[in-house]
Motif scaffolding. Structure first.
Motif, PDB file in Angstrom:
ATOM      1  N   GLU A   1     112.552  45.388  85.038  1.00 12.39           N
ATOM      2  CA  GLU A   1     113.445  45.294  86.067  1.00 12.39           C
ATOM      3  C   GLU A   1     112.977  44.102  86.978  1.00 12.39           C
ATOM      4  O   GLU A   1     113.909  43.508  87.618  1.00 12.39           O
ATOM      5  CB  GLU A   1     113.795  46.626  86.701  1.00 12.39           C
ATOM      6  CG  GLU A   1     114.204  47.640  85.990  1.00 12.39           C
ATOM      7  CD  GLU A   1     115.664  47.393  85.719  1.00 12.39           C
ATOM      8  OE1 GLU A   1     116.517  46.687  86.336  1.00 12.39           O
ATOM      9  OE2 GLU A   1     116.219  47.710  84.523  1.00 12.39           O
TER      10      GLU A   1
ATOM     11  N   GLU B   1     116.231  39.833  81.864  1.00  9.50           N
ATOM     12  CA  GLU B   1     114.999  39.967  81.946  1.00  9.50           C
ATOM     13  C   GLU B   1     114.092  38.676  81.593  1.00  9.50           C
ATOM     14  O   GLU B   1     112.924  38.606  82.117  1.00  9.50           O
ATOM     15  CB  GLU B   1     114.253  40.857  81.166  1.00  9.50           C
ATOM     16  CG  GLU B   1     114.140  40.747  79.665  1.00  9.50           C
ATOM     17  CD  GLU B   1     113.456  41.982  78.870  1.00  9.50           C
ATOM     18  OE1 GLU B   1     112.944  43.117  79.567  1.00  9.50           O
ATOM     19  OE2 GLU B   1     113.455  41.862  77.828  1.00  9.50           O
TER      20      GLU B   1
ATOM     21  N   ASP C   1     107.269  45.185  87.429  1.00  6.47           N
ATOM     22  CA  ASP C   1     107.329  46.124  86.287  1.00  6.47           C
ATOM     23  C   ASP C   1     106.823  45.641  85.266  1.00  6.47           C
ATOM     24  O   ASP C   1     105.953  46.442  84.622  1.00  6.47           O
ATOM     25  CB  ASP C   1     109.029  46.180  86.087  1.00  6.47           C
ATOM     26  CG  ASP C   1     109.334  47.216  85.118  1.00  6.47           C
ATOM     27  OD1 ASP C   1     108.508  48.114  84.937  1.00  6.47           O
ATOM     28  OD2 ASP C   1     110.654  47.438  84.612  1.00  6.47           O
TER      29      ASP C   1
END
Length: 160
Positions: free
Chosen positions: A149, A65, A153
């Motif tokens: 994600e 991420e 997001d």
């Protein structure tokens, strides 16, 4: 709901450790940057909404991420939500990973344990990644266990 389940299984933090909950002011802490400079939080974040992402160099979902968090931080610029990482790791491992992933947003380091920054920011279970949205006034707006994600997001989650 996942957060509530994880907190019920988390050991109690040591006596005297303040654990912030939604709406609370972030407890004052002094952490080091990956370069070793002392930083007082939440004072360092005052005046701007801050997304605080707790991670570690051994946490695959964290590393996945981080490029999205970097892109989000660049999009926000100097006036939007600032992104700050806190590595629950040793400084050398954190710095190596930040360089490898080309992460430029500010990062601090704390030793993992029962009273680390993650616990104080409301994550006594120690699950990573863990993200906290802190208001410009230093209050916990919301928390999230697990990875983002996508950049969208992240953007959606930071709307408060």
């Amino acid at each position: 709901m996942l957060g509530a389940v994880l907190q019920t299984r988390a050991p109690a933090p040591p006596h005297g450790v303040i654990v912030a909950e939604r709406g609370d002011i972030v407890p004052a802490m002094r952490l080091l940057t990956v370069d070793g400079a002392a930083t007082g939080i939440p004072k360092a974040w005052a005046g701007r909404t801050t997304l605080v992402n707790l991670w570690a160099s051994w946490c695959a979902p964290c590393l996945k991420e981080m490029p999205e968090l970097e892109a989000f931080a660049r999009e926000q610029g100097a006036n939007g939500t600032q992104v700050v990482g806190i590595a629950l790791d040793d400084a050398a491992s954190a710095q190596a990973m930040l360089q490898r992933l080309r992460i430029a947003y500010p990062n601090l380091v704390d030793a993992p344990g029962p009273a680390d920054a993650g616990v104080r920011l409301g994550n006594p279970a120690g699950v990573l990644p863990y993200t906290v949205l802190v208001s410009a006034e230093g209050r916990v707006l919301k928390t999230r266990i697990g990875p983002f994600e996508s950049r969208q997001d992240i953007a959606d989650w930071t709307q408060h």
